[in-house]
Motif scaffolding. Structure first.
Motif, PDB file in Angstrom:
ATOM      1  N   TYR A   1       0.837  -1.207   0.000  1.00 19.70           N
ATOM      2  CA  TYR A   1       0.000   0.000   0.000  1.00 19.70           C
ATOM      3  C   TYR A   1       0.871   1.256   0.000  1.00 19.70           C
ATOM      4  O   TYR A   1       0.519   2.277  -0.581  1.00 19.70           O
ATOM      5  CB  TYR A   1      -1.007  -0.022   1.158  1.00 19.70           C
ATOM      6  CG  TYR A   1      -0.471   0.307   2.528  1.00 19.70           C
ATOM      7  CD1 TYR A   1      -0.377   1.618   2.962  1.00 19.70           C
ATOM      8  CD2 TYR A   1      -0.071  -0.690   3.398  1.00 19.70           C
ATOM      9  CE1 TYR A   1       0.102   1.924   4.229  1.00 19.70           C
ATOM     10  CE2 TYR A   1       0.403  -0.400   4.651  1.00 19.70           C
ATOM     11  CZ  TYR A   1       0.489   0.918   5.059  1.00 19.70           C
ATOM     12  OH  TYR A   1       0.982   1.218   6.309  1.00 19.70           O
TER      13      TYR A   1
ATOM     14  N   GLY B   1      -5.284  10.266   9.205  1.00 19.25           N
ATOM     15  CA  GLY B   1      -5.073   8.997   9.924  1.00 19.25           C
ATOM     16  C   GLY B   1      -3.663   8.512   9.649  1.00 19.25           C
ATOM     17  O   GLY B   1      -3.436   7.432   9.099  1.00 19.25           O
ATOM     18  N   THR B   2      -2.686   9.291  10.062  1.00 21.00           N
ATOM     19  CA  THR B   2      -1.302   9.084   9.622  1.00 21.00           C
ATOM     20  C   THR B   2      -0.590   7.914  10.287  1.00 21.00           C
ATOM     21  O   THR B   2       0.401   7.400   9.766  1.00 21.00           O
ATOM     22  CB  THR B   2      -0.506  10.402   9.813  1.00 21.00           C
ATOM     23  OG1 THR B   2       0.706  10.331   9.090  1.00 21.00           O
ATOM     24  CG2 THR B   2      -0.220  10.689  11.293  1.00 21.00           C
ATOM     25  N   GLY B   3      -1.057   7.456  11.447  1.00 20.83           N
ATOM     26  CA  GLY B   3      -0.404   6.312  12.122  1.00 20.83           C
ATOM     27  C   GLY B   3       1.051   6.628  12.447  1.00 20.83           C
ATOM     28  O   GLY B   3       1.352   7.563  13.194  1.00 20.83           O
TER      29      GLY B   3
ATOM     30  N   VAL C   1       3.940   7.216   7.972  1.00 21.53           N
ATOM     31  CA  VAL C   1       4.647   6.647   6.817  1.00 21.53           C
ATOM     32  C   VAL C   1       4.210   7.278   5.493  1.00 21.53           C
ATOM     33  O   VAL C   1       5.061   7.591   4.649  1.00 21.53           O
ATOM     34  CB  VAL C   1       4.513   5.098   6.789  1.00 21.53           C
ATOM     35  CG1 VAL C   1       3.089   4.636   6.605  1.00 21.53           C
ATOM     36  CG2 VAL C   1       5.394   4.502   5.712  1.00 21.53           C
TER      37      VAL C   1
ATOM     38  N   ASP D   1      -4.170  12.509  13.127  1.00 20.49           N
ATOM     39  CA  ASP D   1      -4.613  11.222  13.668  1.00 20.49           C
ATOM     40  C   ASP D   1      -5.459  11.490  14.909  1.00 20.49           C
ATOM     41  O   ASP D   1      -5.248  12.485  15.621  1.00 20.49           O
ATOM     42  CB  ASP D   1      -3.450  10.294  14.006  1.00 20.49           C
ATOM     43  CG  ASP D   1      -3.866   8.819  13.897  1.00 20.49           C
ATOM     44  OD1 ASP D   1      -3.458   8.142  12.940  1.00 20.49           O
ATOM     45  OD2 ASP D   1      -4.636   8.356  14.779  1.00 20.49           O
ATOM     46  N   ALA D   2      -6.406  10.594  15.161  1.00 24.36           N
ATOM     47  CA  ALA D   2      -7.255  10.729  16.343  1.00 24.36           C
ATOM     48  C   ALA D   2      -6.524  10.194  17.580  1.00 24.36           C
ATOM     49  O   ALA D   2      -6.919  10.487  18.703  1.00 24.36           O
ATOM     50  CB  ALA D   2      -8.552   9.967  16.123  1.00 24.36           C
ATOM     51  N   SER D   3      -5.475   9.407  17.381  1.00 19.94           N
ATOM     52  CA  SER D   3      -4.798   8.754  18.506  1.00 19.94           C
ATOM     53  C   SER D   3      -3.560   9.536  18.935  1.00 19.94           C
ATOM     54  O   SER D   3      -2.699   9.883  18.106  1.00 19.94           O
ATOM     55  CB  SER D   3      -4.401   7.325  18.080  1.00 19.94           C
ATOM     56  OG  SER D   3      -3.169   6.951  18.643  1.00 19.94           O
TER      57      SER D   3
ATOM     58  N   ASP E   1      -9.999  14.864  14.584  1.00 21.27           N
ATOM     59  CA  ASP E   1     -10.872  13.910  13.905  1.00 21.27           C
ATOM     60  C   ASP E   1     -10.818  14.216  12.401  1.00 21.27           C
ATOM     61  O   ASP E   1     -11.219  15.302  11.979  1.00 21.27           O
ATOM     62  CB  ASP E   1     -12.296  14.095  14.457  1.00 21.27           C
ATOM     63  CG  ASP E   1     -13.274  13.117  13.827  1.00 21.27           C
ATOM     64  OD1 ASP E   1     -12.828  12.066  13.326  1.00 21.27           O
ATOM     65  OD2 ASP E   1     -14.479  13.411  13.809  1.00 21.27           O
ATOM     66  N   LEU E   2     -10.295  13.318  11.640  1.00 18.79           N
ATOM     67  CA  LEU E   2     -10.203  13.412  10.181  1.00 18.79           C
ATOM     68  C   LEU E   2      -9.385  14.613   9.698  1.00 18.79           C
ATOM     69  O   LEU E   2      -8.182  14.618   9.845  1.00 18.79           O
ATOM     70  CB  LEU E   2     -11.598  13.363   9.559  1.00 18.79           C
ATOM     71  CG  LEU E   2     -12.340  12.024   9.759  1.00 18.79           C
ATOM     72  CD1 LEU E   2     -13.786  12.130   9.287  1.00 18.79           C
ATOM     73  CD2 LEU E   2     -11.636  10.888   9.037  1.00 18.79           C
TER      74      LEU E   2
ATOM     75  N   PRO F   1      -7.757   4.287   5.672  1.00 16.74           N
ATOM     76  CA  PRO F   1      -8.575   4.034   6.871  1.00 16.74           C
ATOM     77  C   PRO F   1      -8.468   2.576   7.301  1.00 16.74           C
ATOM     78  O   PRO F   1      -8.033   1.730   6.515  1.00 16.74           O
ATOM     79  CB  PRO F   1      -9.999   4.359   6.415  1.00 16.74           C
ATOM     80  CG  PRO F   1      -9.976   4.451   4.945  1.00 16.74           C
ATOM     81  CD  PRO F   1      -8.560   4.451   4.460  1.00 16.74           C
TER      82      PRO F   1
ATOM     83  N   HIS G   1      -8.064   0.125  16.872  1.00 19.75           N
ATOM     84  CA  HIS G   1      -8.573   1.371  16.292  1.00 19.75           C
ATOM     85  C   HIS G   1      -7.970   1.621  14.912  1.00 19.75           C
ATOM     86  O   HIS G   1      -8.513   2.386  14.128  1.00 19.75           O
ATOM     87  CB  HIS G   1      -8.281   2.565  17.215  1.00 19.75           C
ATOM     88  CG  HIS G   1      -9.155   2.550  18.429  1.00 19.75           C
ATOM     89  ND1 HIS G   1     -10.380   3.175  18.458  1.00 19.75           N
ATOM     90  CD2 HIS G   1      -8.997   1.961  19.629  1.00 19.75           C
ATOM     91  CE1 HIS G   1     -10.940   2.975  19.639  1.00 19.75           C
ATOM     92  NE2 HIS G   1     -10.112   2.234  20.374  1.00 19.75           N
TER      93      HIS G   1
ATOM     94  N   MET H   1     -14.723   6.068   9.596  1.00 22.00           N
ATOM     95  CA  MET H   1     -13.621   6.867   9.050  1.00 22.00           C
ATOM     96  C   MET H   1     -13.658   6.860   7.521  1.00 22.00           C
ATOM     97  O   MET H   1     -13.453   7.883   6.875  1.00 22.00           O
ATOM     98  CB  MET H   1     -12.271   6.350   9.549  1.00 22.00           C
ATOM     99  CG  MET H   1     -11.140   7.188   8.974  1.00 22.00           C
ATOM    100  SD  MET H   1      -9.545   6.800   9.647  1.00 22.00           S
ATOM    101  CE  MET H   1      -8.486   7.741   8.542  1.00 22.00           C
TER     102      MET H   1
HETATM  103  C1  LIG Z   1      -4.937   1.664   9.004  1.00 20.84           C
HETATM  104  S1  LIG Z   1      -4.221   2.898  10.004  1.00 20.84           S
HETATM  105  C2  LIG Z   1      -3.223   3.706   8.766  1.00 20.84           C
HETATM  106  C3  LIG Z   1      -2.032   4.405   9.329  1.00 20.84           C
HETATM  107  C4  LIG Z   1      -1.101   5.010   8.265  1.00 20.84           C
HETATM  108  N1  LIG Z   1      -1.757   6.020   7.473  1.00 20.84           N
HETATM  109  C5  LIG Z   1      -0.563   3.953   7.361  1.00 20.84           C
HETATM  110  O1  LIG Z   1      -0.948   3.944   6.181  1.00 20.84           O
HETATM  111  O2  LIG Z   1       0.231   3.117   7.812  1.00 20.84           O
HETATM  112  C6  LIG Z   1      -5.544   4.026  10.261  1.00 20.84           C
HETATM  113  C7  LIG Z   1      -5.210   5.212  11.143  1.00 20.84           C
HETATM  114  O3  LIG Z   1      -6.351   6.068  11.195  1.00 20.84           O
HETATM  115  C8  LIG Z   1      -6.462   6.589  12.499  1.00 20.84           C
HETATM  116  N2  LIG Z   1      -7.849   7.040  12.678  1.00 20.84           N
HETATM  117  C9  LIG Z   1      -8.952   6.288  12.907  1.00 20.84           C
HETATM  118  N3  LIG Z   1     -10.039   7.078  12.971  1.00 20.84           N
HETATM  119  C10 LIG Z   1      -9.607   8.351  12.773  1.00 20.84           C
HETATM  120  C11 LIG Z   1     -10.267   9.620  12.713  1.00 20.84           C
HETATM  121  N4  LIG Z   1     -11.580   9.727  12.875  1.00 20.84           N
HETATM  122  N5  LIG Z   1      -9.509  10.739  12.514  1.00 20.84           N
HETATM  123  C12 LIG Z   1      -8.165  10.643  12.353  1.00 20.84           C
HETATM  124  N6  LIG Z   1      -7.499   9.462  12.396  1.00 20.84           N
HETATM  125  C13 LIG Z   1      -8.214   8.339  12.595  1.00 20.84           C
HETATM  126  C14 LIG Z   1      -6.024   5.457  13.395  1.00 20.84           C
HETATM  127  O4  LIG Z   1      -5.628   5.929  14.671  1.00 20.84           O
HETATM  128  C15 LIG Z   1      -4.863   4.877  12.577  1.00 20.84           C
HETATM  129  O5  LIG Z   1      -3.645   5.464  12.931  1.00 20.84           O
END
Ligand SMILES: C[S@@+](CC[C@H](N)C(=O)[O-])C[C@H]1O[C@@H](n2cnc3c(N)ncnc32)[C@H](O)[C@@H]1O
Length: 357
Positions: A166, A185-187, A190, A207-209, A235-236, A249, A262, A271
């Motif tokens: 991905y 949702g940058t995690g 990366v 990111d929400a976390s 959020d988003l 997502p 999450h 999301m």
């Molecule tokens: C599948 S992970 C992807 C992380 C990263 N973008 C990657 O591609 O490796 C999804 C991410 O979305 C974040 N997330 C979930 N709901 C969210 C929201 N409402 N707003 C922002 N981030 C959110 C999670 O915390 C998680 O880090």
């Protein structure tokens, strides 16, 4: 009976002590006897040798039947039941996260990193403690990301980029512009890093976390993108518009049960649908929304392709292009894995979407 106290830590969701009381146990306890105790809902507090506790955990896991393959909801419920039962085996922690057991590893740095400082005696599910230890090791060594030619260091509870396909899709798609991008949702950060690496001048990642935000900041700074990439906990979307908004997502609908869930489970596609529905308002007129999504949910009967296309259309977006690539799993697929068939057929796609005109 011993009283169980869980370590004081900022994120209480990490611990849901299943029982406030535990029976003391050591190397003399057989796996069958341990299973009987745990199955009755009583926790065990280990007092024996640390490696023996690990062996007991493995022996218990082997005694628990595999979840059913046919029904994903039952599969998850079964996995959760299994996890709850195995989490009843606790290791003691002295103040400062010292494990007072023979041949125990040094968990002080790993636990302090995850739970914050502690000055009270505590107990922690052994399963959890082993997870904290392996996450600390992973954070130290990092994960090689070929598209970056660098390593990304995941923090505990943050989605790790273990599947390169991905990331490669985002690294290869034609950029609609290079002045600004949002990574939703940058995690670990990366995808924001890949965009900066490709020459995008400014990236705002969200990111929400809180754990993910700290992790992404650390990775982006370490990679030299600290000046060009901002990470915001929200959020988003951040405010404003960009020529490119990207999101990967969580790929499966479902209720998250652990911190890491999450990043894997998106309750009611919240999301995914939020990203699609709000993307138009955050795109410049010729901008593009890039959606990274696997079709695992489709193979499991949790979402249809028609549904996804209808959501895209209802959000006022149209599909410019979709590039798909077979999912590459970090470990060889195991035929005994109940999700084997769905995983073997899984395709990860980058959907390039633009506002309908
Ligand atoms: C599948 S992970 C992807 C992380 C990263 N973008 C990657 O591609 O490796 C999804 C991410 O979305 C974040 N997330 C979930 N709901 C969210 C929201 N409402 N707003 C922002 N981030 C959110 C999670 O915390 C998680 O880090």
């Amino acid at each position: 009976m011993a009283h169980l106290v869980v370590p004081g830590e900022p994120d209480r969701r990490l611990f849901s002590p299943p029982s406030r009381h535990a029976v003391l146990a050591d190397d003399r306890l057989s796996a069958d006897a341990a299973l009987r105790t745990l199955s009755s809902g009583v926790a065990l507090l280990w007092r024996g040798d640390f490696p023996a506790a690990r062996r007991l955990l493995d022996a218990l896991a082997r005694r628990l039947p595999s979840p059913p393959p046919d029904d994903f909801a039952r599969y998850r419920a079964d996995r959760a039941r299994r996890a709850r039962l195995l989490s009843l085996l606790h290791a003691p922690l002295d103040p400062g996260y010292v494990v007072p057991l023979r041949r125990a590893p040094d968990v002080r740095a790993a636990c302090t990193g995850v739970y914050g400082p502690s000055d009270v005696p505590a107990a922690v599910p052994l399963r959890e403690l082993l997870g904290v230890l392996s996450a600390a090791e992973w954070r130290r060594t990092g994960v090689e990301v070929p598209a970056l030619g660098a390593r990304i260091h995941p923090h505990y509870g943050v989605f790790a980029p273990l599947r390169p396909e991905y990331v490669d899709l985002v690294a290869a798609a034609p950029l609609p512009g290079t002045e600004l991008a949002f990574d939703i949702g940058t995690g670990t950060g990366v995808l924001a890093a890949v965009l900066a690496h490709r020459g995008v001048e400014r990236v705002v990642a969200t990111d929400a976390s809180a754990r993910a935000v700290a992790c992404a900041r650390e990775n982006l700074t370490r990679l030299g993108f600290g000046e060009r990439a901002e990470v915001v906990r929200t959020d988003l979307f951040p405010p404003g518009r960009a020529p490119l908004v990207v999101a990967n997502p969580p790929w499966l609908p479902g209720r998250p049960r652990t911190p890491l869930d999450h990043a894997v489970y998106d309750p009611g596609h919240r999301m995914l649908r939020g990203f699609l529905d709000r993307a138009r308002r955050h795109l410049t007129p010729h901008g593009e929304a890039w959606l990274v999504l696997s079709d695992l949910a489709e193979h499991l009967g949790l979402r249809t392709r028609a549904q996804l296309l209808a959501w895209i259309e209802a959000a006022g977006l149209r599909v410019l292009d979709r590039t798909g690539t077979p999912a590459r799993h970090p470990r060889a697929l195991d035929e005994a894995d109940p999700l084997h068939r769905a995983r073997a057929a899984e395709v990860t796609s980058l959907w390039r979407l633009s506002p309908q005109r």
